[in-house]
Design a protein around this motif. Structure first.
Motif, PDB file in Angstrom:
ATOM      1  N   ASN A 140      11.317  70.340  -9.401  1.00 21.04           N
ATOM      2  CA  ASN A 140      11.601  69.924 -10.780  1.00 21.04           C
ATOM      3  C   ASN A 140      10.427  69.154 -11.377  1.00 21.04           C
ATOM      4  O   ASN A 140      10.119  69.275 -12.562  1.00 21.04           O
ATOM      5  N   CYS A 141       9.794  68.355 -10.537  1.00 17.75           N
ATOM      6  CA  CYS A 141       8.644  67.579 -10.988  1.00 17.75           C
ATOM      7  C   CYS A 141       7.506  68.506 -11.417  1.00 17.75           C
ATOM      8  O   CYS A 141       6.893  68.304 -12.475  1.00 17.75           O
ATOM      9  N   GLU A 142       7.233  69.540 -10.603  1.00 14.36           N
ATOM     10  CA  GLU A 142       6.182  70.495 -10.943  1.00 14.36           C
ATOM     11  C   GLU A 142       6.526  71.255 -12.214  1.00 14.36           C
ATOM     12  O   GLU A 142       5.650  71.529 -13.046  1.00 14.36           O
ATOM     13  N   ALA A 143       7.814  71.597 -12.400  1.00 10.15           N
ATOM     14  CA  ALA A 143       8.245  72.308 -13.608  1.00 10.15           C
ATOM     15  C   ALA A 143       8.015  71.457 -14.851  1.00 10.15           C
ATOM     16  O   ALA A 143       7.568  71.961 -15.894  1.00 10.15           O
ATOM     17  N   GLN A 144       8.303  70.168 -14.739  1.00  7.07           N
ATOM     18  CA  GLN A 144       8.098  69.264 -15.868  1.00  7.07           C
ATOM     19  C   GLN A 144       6.613  69.108 -16.186  1.00  7.07           C
ATOM     20  O   GLN A 144       6.208  69.002 -17.348  1.00  7.07           O
ATOM     21  N   LYS A 145       5.792  69.101 -15.163  1.00 12.04           N
ATOM     22  CA  LYS A 145       4.350  68.997 -15.376  1.00 12.04           C
ATOM     23  C   LYS A 145       3.824  70.241 -16.111  1.00 12.04           C
ATOM     24  O   LYS A 145       2.982  70.128 -17.023  1.00 12.04           O
ATOM     25  N   GLN A 146       4.316  71.406 -15.694  1.00 10.34           N
ATOM     26  CA  GLN A 146       3.901  72.632 -16.372  1.00 10.34           C
ATOM     27  C   GLN A 146       4.386  72.657 -17.817  1.00 10.34           C
ATOM     28  O   GLN A 146       3.665  73.078 -18.726  1.00 10.34           O
ATOM     29  N   LYS A 147       5.604  72.208 -18.009  1.00 14.70           N
ATOM     30  CA  LYS A 147       6.157  72.140 -19.366  1.00 14.70           C
ATOM     31  C   LYS A 147       5.315  71.214 -20.237  1.00 14.70           C
ATOM     32  O   LYS A 147       4.997  71.548 -21.395  1.00 14.70           O
ATOM     33  N   MET A 200       7.588  65.551 -25.151  1.00 15.65           N
ATOM     34  CA  MET A 200       6.526  65.068 -24.264  1.00 15.65           C
ATOM     35  C   MET A 200       6.952  63.795 -23.535  1.00 15.65           C
ATOM     36  O   MET A 200       6.733  63.647 -22.332  1.00 15.65           O
ATOM     37  N   ASN A 201       7.598  62.885 -24.261  1.00 18.70           N
ATOM     38  CA  ASN A 201       8.062  61.640 -23.642  1.00 18.70           C
ATOM     39  C   ASN A 201       9.143  61.901 -22.599  1.00 18.70           C
ATOM     40  O   ASN A 201       9.156  61.272 -21.530  1.00 18.70           O
ATOM     41  N   ASP A 202      10.065  62.832 -22.925  1.00 19.66           N
ATOM     42  CA  ASP A 202      11.131  63.167 -21.966  1.00 19.66           C
ATOM     43  C   ASP A 202      10.541  63.762 -20.686  1.00 19.66           C
ATOM     44  O   ASP A 202      10.963  63.414 -19.573  1.00 19.66           O
ATOM     45  N   ALA A 203       9.583  64.669 -20.860  1.00 19.72           N
ATOM     46  CA  ALA A 203       8.951  65.298 -19.696  1.00 19.72           C
ATOM     47  C   ALA A 203       8.200  64.249 -18.867  1.00 19.72           C
ATOM     48  O   ALA A 203       8.276  64.241 -17.634  1.00 19.72           O
ATOM     49  N   THR A 204       7.509  63.359 -19.546  1.00 15.49           N
ATOM     50  CA  THR A 204       6.759  62.309 -18.847  1.00 15.49           C
ATOM     51  C   THR A 204       7.698  61.385 -18.082  1.00 15.49           C
ATOM     52  O   THR A 204       7.415  60.986 -16.934  1.00 15.49           O
ATOM     53  N   THR A 205       8.836  61.038 -18.703  1.00 16.42           N
ATOM     54  CA  THR A 205       9.821  60.171 -18.046  1.00 16.42           C
ATOM     55  C   THR A 205      10.387  60.836 -16.800  1.00 16.42           C
ATOM     56  O   THR A 205      10.531  60.197 -15.744  1.00 16.42           O
ATOM     57  N   ARG A 206      10.716  62.126 -16.918  1.00 17.14           N
ATOM     58  CA  ARG A 206      11.258  62.848 -15.755  1.00 17.14           C
ATOM     59  C   ARG A 206      10.224  62.951 -14.646  1.00 17.14           C
ATOM     60  O   ARG A 206      10.552  62.781 -13.465  1.00 17.14           O
ATOM     61  N   ILE A 207       8.990  63.229 -15.022  1.00 21.60           N
ATOM     62  CA  ILE A 207       7.922  63.308 -14.012  1.00 21.60           C
ATOM     63  C   ILE A 207       7.796  61.983 -13.277  1.00 21.60           C
ATOM     64  O   ILE A 207       7.693  61.938 -12.042  1.00 21.60           O
ATOM     65  N   SER A 208       7.814  60.898 -14.050  1.00 24.73           N
ATOM     66  CA  SER A 208       7.706  59.571 -13.452  1.00 24.73           C
ATOM     67  C   SER A 208       8.869  59.302 -12.504  1.00 24.73           C
ATOM     68  O   SER A 208       8.671  58.755 -11.398  1.00 24.73           O
ATOM     69  N   LYS A 209      10.077  59.695 -12.909  1.00 19.24           N
ATOM     70  CA  LYS A 209      11.261  59.482 -12.067  1.00 19.24           C
ATOM     71  C   LYS A 209      11.170  60.300 -10.786  1.00 19.24           C
ATOM     72  O   LYS A 209      11.396  59.785  -9.683  1.00 19.24           O
ATOM     73  N   PHE A 210      10.799  61.577 -10.930  1.00 12.60           N
ATOM     74  CA  PHE A 210      10.716  62.446  -9.755  1.00 12.60           C
ATOM     75  C   PHE A 210       9.603  61.998  -8.806  1.00 12.60           C
ATOM     76  O   PHE A 210       9.770  62.002  -7.584  1.00 12.60           O
TER      77      PHE A 210
END
Length: 308
Positions: free
Chosen positions: A93-100, A125-135
């Motif tokens: 999921n983290c990699e998917a968010q990074k690609q997104k 962009m903020n949502d994706a960054t937050t998820r990446i940080s969480k993962f």
């Protein structure tokens, strides 16, 4: 050369530490290695936790809920909302968010809709960054816990191995000294071990009787009885046949220059001889009897090392 279980455990723990510190393996491979290590050291709690990391968490088991907190998986703990997925899915999921995030672009627009479009894209962009940080945080905590586990196992087993080697080497030296100086005494040791293994009061009494006889025989070997006396610390001590401790203390006095060490050996000998003698006639459990035997063995060995 085939490794012992302890050596293999140390080797595997060190491998896991290096795998993590040098980023040599992906998370899945590290989990599998850590699971094998937990099996070697029979750590059921760690094995259960690692199973959750590979198969997913649940809300029914205490260990699962505990490690949900320790790995930072909660979104809302009171509502039991969190990331229950296994680590591999978290990483995916983290990699998917990074690609997104990499594909998100602020469109070239103007006019009344520009502000709305820019706000929407910025939120994505903020949502994706937050998820990446969480993962990434979850992944980091998991790897850190595995690193702590492997490090603890490594140092504990390294220390155990070192202590075991030190004792084995010391035992070899003592065995050699006893064999060279007191051959008939060392022959009695197997019978003591055999009696202690039987774990009943009669056998324990017989084992302690043999321990006392060993000390008596030891005294005869290192300082044979004599009608003369010796002055130690202002006390005139008899060295006759029945003065077992006096004769051993005389040997210690003649071969040890350290007054503090002489005092400690004298006290240990006195306490040991009394406990062995009393134990022959009173109830002594198997654990205490074994301690007395090992104390006898180590004390006699240490006294022999004093020989000038």
């Amino acid at each position: 050369m085939e490794l012992s279980k302890n050596e293999h455990t140390i080797f595997l723990a060190k491998e896991i530490i290096d795998d993590i510190e040098f980023s040599r393996l992906d998370c899945k491979a590290v989990l599998l290695k850590a699971t094998r290590l937990a099996r070697y050291v029979d750590d059921e709690k760690i094995r259960t936790w690692l199973r959750f990391e590979m198969q997913g968490y649940n809300s029914k088991e205490d260990i699962s809920l505990n490690y949900m907190s320790r790995t930072g998986r909660w979104i809302d703990k009171e509502k039991l909302e969190g990331y229950w997925s296994p680590l591999a899915q978290i990483e995916s999921n983290c990699e998917a968010q990074k690609q997104k995030l990499a594909l998100i672009r602020i469109p070239d627009t103007s006019g009344d809709r520009a502000v709305f479009v820019i706000d929407r894209v910025t939120k994505q962009m903020n949502d994706a960054t937050t998820r990446i940080s969480k993962f990434e945080g979850i992944k980091s905590r998991v790897i850190s816990l595995i690193h702590d586990f492997a490090t603890t196992v490594y140092y504990q087993n390294t220390f155990d191995s070192l202590a075991e080697n030190i004792f084995d080497n010391y035992k070899k030296d003592i065995d050699l000294l006893i064999a060279e100086n007191l051959g008939d005494i060392i022959e009695q040791i197997p019978s003591i071990i055999s009696r202690l293994a039987e774990n009943n009061s009669e056998s324990i009494s017989q084992a302690l009787t043999t321990c006392r006889r060993i000390i008596d025989s030891f005294s005869d070997h290192i300082f044979p009885a004599t009608d003369s006396t010796i002055n130690i610390g202002g006390n005139e001590l008899s060295l006759k046949k029945d003065k077992v401790q006096n004769r051993i203390n005389a040997y210690i006095y003649n071969n040890c220059e350290s007054e503090s060490r002489r005092k400690k050996l004298r006290q240990n000998l006195s306490n040991l001889y009394e406990r062995v003698s009393v134990g022959v006639h009173s109830d002594v459990d198997s654990s205490e009897a074994k301690s007395l035997f090992f104390n006898t063995y180590l004390l006699l060995g240490e006294i022999l090392t004093l020989k000038k």
